[in-house]
Design a protein around this motif. Structure first.
Motif, short mmCIF file in Angstrom:
data_model
loop_
_atom_site.label_atom_id
_atom_site.label_comp_id
_atom_site.label_asym_id
_atom_site.label_seq_id
_atom_site.Cartn_x
_atom_site.Cartn_y
_atom_site.Cartn_z
N THR A 157 18.93 12.56 -4.00
CA THR A 157 19.33 11.16 -3.87
C THR A 157 18.14 10.29 -3.46
O THR A 157 17.93 9.21 -4.02
CB THR A 157 20.45 11.03 -2.83
OG1 THR A 157 21.55 11.85 -3.24
CG2 THR A 157 20.92 9.60 -2.70
N ALA A 158 17.35 10.76 -2.51
CA ALA A 158 16.18 10.01 -2.06
C ALA A 158 15.16 9.86 -3.19
O ALA A 158 14.60 8.78 -3.40
CB ALA A 158 15.54 10.69 -0.86
N ALA A 159 14.93 10.93 -3.93
CA ALA A 159 13.98 10.87 -5.05
C ALA A 159 14.48 9.93 -6.13
O ALA A 159 13.70 9.14 -6.69
CB ALA A 159 13.76 12.27 -5.61
N GLY A 160 15.77 9.96 -6.43
CA GLY A 160 16.33 9.06 -7.42
C GLY A 160 16.25 7.61 -6.99
O GLY A 160 15.97 6.72 -7.80
N ALA A 213 12.60 6.50 -7.29
CA ALA A 213 12.25 6.34 -8.71
C ALA A 213 12.88 5.06 -9.27
O ALA A 213 12.24 4.33 -10.03
CB ALA A 213 12.70 7.56 -9.50
N GLY A 214 14.12 4.80 -8.90
CA GLY A 214 14.79 3.59 -9.37
C GLY A 214 14.11 2.33 -8.88
O GLY A 214 13.88 1.38 -9.65
N LEU A 231 10.46 -2.34 -9.65
CA LEU A 231 9.23 -3.04 -9.27
C LEU A 231 8.25 -3.12 -10.43
O LEU A 231 7.58 -4.14 -10.62
CB LEU A 231 8.58 -2.35 -8.07
CG LEU A 231 9.28 -2.55 -6.74
CD1 LEU A 231 8.60 -1.72 -5.66
CD2 LEU A 231 9.30 -4.01 -6.35
N LEU A 232 8.15 -2.07 -11.22
CA LEU A 232 7.28 -2.08 -12.39
C LEU A 232 7.76 -3.13 -13.39
O LEU A 232 6.95 -3.90 -13.93
CB LEU A 232 7.24 -0.70 -13.03
CG LEU A 232 6.42 -0.58 -14.31
CD1 LEU A 232 4.94 -0.85 -14.02
CD2 LEU A 232 6.61 0.79 -14.93
N PHE A 233 9.06 -3.18 -13.64
CA PHE A 233 9.62 -4.16 -14.56
C PHE A 233 9.36 -5.58 -14.07
O PHE A 233 8.96 -6.46 -14.85
CB PHE A 233 11.13 -3.91 -14.73
CG PHE A 233 11.80 -4.94 -15.59
CD1 PHE A 233 11.62 -4.94 -16.96
CD2 PHE A 233 12.62 -5.90 -15.01
CE1 PHE A 233 12.25 -5.90 -17.75
CE2 PHE A 233 13.24 -6.85 -15.79
CZ PHE A 233 13.06 -6.86 -17.17
N MET A 234 9.56 -5.81 -12.77
CA MET A 234 9.33 -7.15 -12.22
C MET A 234 7.85 -7.54 -12.30
O MET A 234 7.51 -8.68 -12.60
CB MET A 234 9.81 -7.23 -10.77
CG MET A 234 11.32 -7.23 -10.67
SD MET A 234 11.91 -7.18 -8.97
CE MET A 234 11.17 -8.66 -8.31
#
Length: 44
Positions: A15-18, A21-22, A27-30
């Motif tokens: 859950t933490a890794a997901g 990653a999300g 942030l990359l998209f923004m």
């Protein structure tokens, strides 16, 4: 080595890794939307 992988076998780690990653993808998209796209549309 099997001892180390068993330590991170709990679903909370997945859950933490997901979550990280999300957030990273958001942030990359923004960053692309707010900085790279305007730079390409309005070259100096």
């Amino acid at each position: 080595m099997a001892n180390i992988t068993e330590q991170f076998d709990h679903p909370a780690w997945l859950t933490a890794a997901g979550t990280l990653a999300g957030y990273g993808l958001i942030l990359l998209f923004m960053f692309l939307l707010l900085f790279i796209v305007p730079y390409l549309l309005f070259p100096a």
